[in-house]
Design an enzyme around this catalytic site. Structure first.
Site, mmCIF file in Angstrom:
data_model
loop_
_atom_site.group_PDB
_atom_site.id
_atom_site.type_symbol
_atom_site.label_atom_id
_atom_site.label_comp_id
_atom_site.label_asym_id
_atom_site.label_seq_id
_atom_site.Cartn_x
_atom_site.Cartn_y
_atom_site.Cartn_z
ATOM 1 N N CYS A 189 27.715 44.256 19.993
ATOM 2 C CA CYS A 189 27.468 45.706 20.161
ATOM 3 C C CYS A 189 27.954 46.033 21.482
ATOM 4 C CB CYS A 189 25.831 45.768 19.807
ATOM 5 S SG CYS A 189 24.892 45.102 21.086
ATOM 6 N N GLN A 215 35.224 43.238 45.708
ATOM 7 C CA GLN A 215 35.949 42.281 44.400
ATOM 8 C C GLN A 215 34.637 41.334 44.329
ATOM 9 O OE1 GLN A 215 40.000 41.050 45.379
ATOM 10 N NE2 GLN A 215 39.162 41.932 47.592
ATOM 11 N N ASN A 244 39.547 39.200 59.248
ATOM 12 C CA ASN A 244 39.482 37.821 58.310
ATOM 13 C C ASN A 244 39.851 36.707 59.166
ATOM 14 O OD1 ASN A 244 39.936 38.071 55.148
ATOM 15 N ND2 ASN A 244 41.574 36.602 55.740
ATOM 16 N N THR A 279 38.931 39.130 52.375
ATOM 17 C CA THR A 279 39.989 38.711 51.058
ATOM 18 C C THR A 279 41.243 38.262 51.461
ATOM 19 O OG1 THR A 279 40.724 39.862 49.083
ATOM 20 C CG2 THR A 279 40.632 41.143 51.128
ATOM 21 N N SER A 280 41.659 37.274 50.673
ATOM 22 C CA SER A 280 43.072 36.744 50.869
ATOM 23 C C SER A 280 44.174 37.643 50.224
ATOM 24 C CB SER A 280 42.944 35.301 49.976
ATOM 25 O OG SER A 280 42.769 35.586 48.643
ATOM 26 N N ALA A 282 33.267 37.552 59.578
ATOM 27 C CA ALA A 282 32.642 38.990 59.214
ATOM 28 C C ALA A 282 31.261 39.059 59.874
ATOM 29 C CB ALA A 282 32.728 38.984 57.829
ATOM 30 N N CYS A 328 27.090 42.272 25.416
ATOM 31 C CA CYS A 328 26.982 41.578 24.290
ATOM 32 C C CYS A 328 28.425 41.714 23.743
ATOM 33 C CB CYS A 328 26.082 42.287 23.229
ATOM 34 S SG CYS A 328 26.220 41.820 21.416
ATOM 35 N N HIS A 331 34.849 44.188 40.144
ATOM 36 C CA HIS A 331 35.107 43.037 39.372
ATOM 37 C C HIS A 331 33.680 42.618 38.364
ATOM 38 C CE1 HIS A 331 38.778 41.605 41.821
ATOM 39 N NE2 HIS A 331 39.067 42.612 40.860
ATOM 40 N N CYS A 343 22.054 38.194 22.046
ATOM 41 C CA CYS A 343 21.655 39.490 22.528
ATOM 42 C C CYS A 343 20.621 39.882 21.579
ATOM 43 C CB CYS A 343 22.980 40.616 21.759
ATOM 44 S SG CYS A 343 22.290 42.371 21.831
HETATM 45 C C1 BV8 Z 1 44.215 42.968 35.429
HETATM 46 C C2 BV8 Z 1 35.412 38.146 38.769
HETATM 47 C C3 BV8 Z 1 45.663 44.406 33.580
HETATM 48 C C4 BV8 Z 1 35.434 36.711 38.204
HETATM 49 C C5 BV8 Z 1 37.807 38.181 39.756
HETATM 50 C C6 BV8 Z 1 50.534 41.485 39.522
HETATM 51 C C7 BV8 Z 1 50.912 40.627 40.005
HETATM 52 C C8 BV8 Z 1 50.696 39.409 39.889
HETATM 53 C C9 BV8 Z 1 49.824 39.340 39.148
HETATM 54 C C10 BV8 Z 1 48.844 40.121 38.606
HETATM 55 C C11 BV8 Z 1 49.355 41.385 38.922
HETATM 56 N N1 BV8 Z 1 48.671 42.305 38.175
HETATM 57 C C12 BV8 Z 1 47.621 41.614 37.343
HETATM 58 C C13 BV8 Z 1 47.896 40.316 37.502
HETATM 59 C C14 BV8 Z 1 47.182 39.161 36.980
HETATM 60 C C15 BV8 Z 1 45.918 38.886 37.777
HETATM 61 C C16 BV8 Z 1 46.157 38.444 39.281
HETATM 62 O O1 BV8 Z 1 46.176 39.327 40.173
HETATM 63 N N2 BV8 Z 1 46.337 37.261 39.263
HETATM 64 C C17 BV8 Z 1 46.546 36.632 40.739
HETATM 65 C C18 BV8 Z 1 45.852 35.151 40.666
HETATM 66 C C19 BV8 Z 1 48.263 36.650 40.945
HETATM 67 N N3 BV8 Z 1 45.010 40.099 37.912
HETATM 68 C C20 BV8 Z 1 44.202 40.400 36.736
HETATM 69 O O2 BV8 Z 1 44.135 39.756 35.734
HETATM 70 C C21 BV8 Z 1 43.348 41.777 36.880
HETATM 71 N N4 BV8 Z 1 43.355 42.438 35.617
HETATM 72 O O3 BV8 Z 1 45.468 43.099 36.199
HETATM 73 O O4 BV8 Z 1 44.227 43.613 33.940
HETATM 74 C C22 BV8 Z 1 46.596 43.413 33.674
HETATM 75 C C23 BV8 Z 1 46.269 42.140 32.890
HETATM 76 C C24 BV8 Z 1 47.251 41.084 32.782
HETATM 77 C C25 BV8 Z 1 48.575 41.653 33.472
HETATM 78 C C26 BV8 Z 1 48.651 42.863 33.982
HETATM 79 C C27 BV8 Z 1 47.648 43.664 33.995
HETATM 80 C C28 BV8 Z 1 41.723 41.123 36.930
HETATM 81 C C29 BV8 Z 1 41.554 40.536 38.215
HETATM 82 C C30 BV8 Z 1 39.951 40.349 38.314
HETATM 83 C C31 BV8 Z 1 39.631 38.967 38.159
HETATM 84 N N5 BV8 Z 1 38.359 38.486 38.388
HETATM 85 N N6 BV8 Z 1 36.433 37.980 39.884
HETATM 86 C C32 BV8 Z 1 34.189 35.983 38.813
HETATM 87 O O5 BV8 Z 1 33.970 36.160 40.108
HETATM 88 O O6 BV8 Z 1 33.808 35.245 38.123
HETATM 89 S S1 BV8 Z 1 39.108 37.685 40.755
HETATM 90 C C33 BV8 Z 1 38.163 37.002 41.995
HETATM 91 O O7 BV8 Z 1 39.251 36.456 42.625
HETATM 92 C C34 BV8 Z 1 37.393 37.829 43.101
HETATM 93 O O8 BV8 Z 1 36.675 38.928 42.548
HETATM 94 C C35 BV8 Z 1 38.531 38.052 44.102
HETATM 95 O O9 BV8 Z 1 39.179 39.283 43.598
HETATM 96 C C36 BV8 Z 1 39.664 37.065 44.017
HETATM 97 C C37 BV8 Z 1 38.957 36.147 45.201
HETATM 98 O O10 BV8 Z 1 39.900 36.596 46.037
HETATM 99 P P1 BV8 Z 1 39.059 36.740 47.587
HETATM 100 O O11 BV8 Z 1 37.699 37.319 47.212
HETATM 101 O O12 BV8 Z 1 39.974 37.263 48.492
HETATM 102 O O13 BV8 Z 1 38.467 35.273 47.863
HETATM 103 P P2 BV8 Z 1 39.480 34.093 48.410
HETATM 104 O O14 BV8 Z 1 38.604 32.723 48.503
HETATM 105 O O15 BV8 Z 1 40.840 34.256 47.930
HETATM 106 O O16 BV8 Z 1 39.558 34.481 49.943
HETATM 107 C C38 BV8 Z 1 38.757 34.460 50.881
HETATM 108 C C39 BV8 Z 1 39.084 35.152 52.350
HETATM 109 O O17 BV8 Z 1 38.257 35.319 53.133
HETATM 110 C C40 BV8 Z 1 40.707 34.127 52.800
HETATM 111 O O18 BV8 Z 1 41.310 34.833 53.421
HETATM 112 C C41 BV8 Z 1 39.545 33.511 53.923
HETATM 113 O O19 BV8 Z 1 40.403 33.411 55.111
HETATM 114 C C42 BV8 Z 1 38.384 34.711 54.365
HETATM 115 N N7 BV8 Z 1 37.181 34.091 55.108
HETATM 116 C C43 BV8 Z 1 36.456 33.002 54.570
HETATM 117 N N8 BV8 Z 1 35.335 33.031 55.188
HETATM 118 C C44 BV8 Z 1 35.255 34.197 56.033
HETATM 119 C C45 BV8 Z 1 36.292 34.823 55.925
HETATM 120 N N9 BV8 Z 1 36.711 36.026 56.339
HETATM 121 C C46 BV8 Z 1 35.837 36.603 57.372
HETATM 122 N N10 BV8 Z 1 34.443 35.966 57.292
HETATM 123 C C47 BV8 Z 1 34.137 34.628 56.973
HETATM 124 N N11 BV8 Z 1 33.298 33.928 57.390
HETATM 125 ZN ZN ZN Z 2 24.399 42.946 20.512
#
Ligand code: BV8
Ligand code: ZN
Length: 265
Positions: free
Chosen positions: A155, A126, A238, A213-214, A256, A152, A144, A172
């Site tokens: 285009c 992700q 995690n 991942t959370s 990790a 762009c 992601h 672009c």
């Molecule tokens: C979509 C790019 C079709 C951007 C990202 C079903 C139910 C509910 C909601 C939805 C659903 N289906 C779709 C949705 C809407 C939405 C969604 O899921 N919303 C959530 C908030 C509820 N999903 C979407 O919009 C997706 N598109 O489904 O399209 C559609 C559209 C609309 C409606 C229906 C269908 C697109 C999702 C992608 C968005 N883009 N990233 C950028 O980076 O700039 S998501 C982004 O957030 C990340 O890529 C990642 O996916 C997420 C963050 O999560 P994590 O990576 O897990 O990070 P986090 O900080 O949360 O957790 C870190 C974990 O690590 C913690 O648990 C911690 O304890 C642990 N940790 C910390 N340190 C360590 C560690 N573990 C080990 N070692 C360590 N040292």
């Molecule tokens: Zn272009």
């Protein structure tokens, strides 16, 4: 002084929990995972921001995830970009500047080695930081997107761009339209090929590893049940418990960088 005290503490049962030595169950669980990996021909890995935390990349939901008090979801959306593309580009420019100074950590490196050890090994991330490829992983789906690619809005051309800083509101070279990060934003669908490839890897693996991942963002949050339903042994590594912890076969808490390399020794 401290180290002596710790050594002393290590041997009294009451304080054992606080000692750094992982509880016995931790070792036994690690042995169980290694035994499952030893029997596996196909392994699928899902990673999130937690795997890059040990490289110094802020996570999304950790305290360091906020930027100017904006929640990532507020900036990583087509609505935010339409409303204020300069603000969104300033955020991505800040993250590019930060990520450009970061290197893969032992967890990234171990996963790259794991790829060479199994007949089939696919990594679904992700993360947009590109650290898995930098560590040498090749079988990777960046579902992601990648922060070093731009697209762009006119285009649709996708190009690699590693400028740090990138000119805010870049345009672009081919058609002059505004460029946007080639990243999947909230409300945007994932690349069908990435979804296809990920689904195939989830349905054909004997072991699935979920690392850092959370488990709250979809569709990635629905991947563990797919692998489980297909008969895979699912493991979570995690720092904190997650919604996945209850449905996986084994959940180990820790960093990790400490846990993943141990899977290979
Ligand atoms: C979509 C790019 C079709 C951007 C990202 C079903 C139910 C509910 C909601 C939805 C659903 N289906 C779709 C949705 C809407 C939405 C969604 O899921 N919303 C959530 C908030 C509820 N999903 C979407 O919009 C997706 N598109 O489904 O399209 C559609 C559209 C609309 C409606 C229906 C269908 C697109 C999702 C992608 C968005 N883009 N990233 C950028 O980076 O700039 S998501 C982004 O957030 C990340 O890529 C990642 O996916 C997420 C963050 O999560 P994590 O990576 O897990 O990070 P986090 O900080 O949360 O957790 C870190 C974990 O690590 C913690 O648990 C911690 O304890 C642990 N940790 C910390 N340190 C360590 C560690 N573990 C080990 N070692 C360590 N040292
Ligand atoms: Zn272009």
């Amino acid at each position: 002084m401290t180290s002596f005290l710790l050594t002393k503490v290590r041997y009294t049962p009451r304080h054992r929990q606080r000692s750094r030595r992982p509880p016995m169950s931790h070792d036994r669980n690690m042995d169980t995972i290694k035994a499952k990996l030893a029997q596996a021909r196909s392994v699928t890995v899902l990673t999130g921001a937690g795997i890059s935390a040990d490289s110094g990349v802020p996570t999304f939901r950790g305290a360091d995830g906020l930027w100017r008090n904006f929640r990532p979801e507020e900036l990583a959306s087509p609505e935010a970009f339409a409303r204020d593309p300069r603000l969104v580009w300033e955020w991505y420019n800040w993250r590019r500047g930060l990520i450009a100074t970061k290197r893969p950590n032992p967890a990234h490196v171990a996963l790259a080695a794991m790829e060479r050890r199994f007949e089939h090994c696919w990594l679904i991330t992700q993360n947009v930081d590109g650290l898995h490829r930098a560590a040498g992983s090749e079988n990777v789906s960046e579902i992601h997107g990648n922060i070093w690619r731009v697209r762009c809005t006119g285009c649709g051309e996708v190009t690699e761009n590693r400028e740090v800083p990138i000119p805010i509101l870049p345009h672009c070279g081919a058609c002059g339209a505004l460029l946007r990060p080639h990243i999947v934003w909230f409300g945007e669908s994932l690349d069908p090929d990435d979804l296809e490839r990920s689904a195939a890897a989830l349905r054909s693996c004997q072991v699935m590893l979920i690392i850092g991942t959370s488990g709250v963002v979809y569709p990635a949050a629905s991947f563990a049940p797919i692998a489980k339903a297909a008969g895979a042994f699912v493991v979570e590594l995690n720092l904190d418990p997650t919604p996945n912890s209850g449905l996986v076969d084994l959940s180990l808490q820790g960093r990790a960088k400490d846990l993943v390399p141990r899977l290979l020794d």
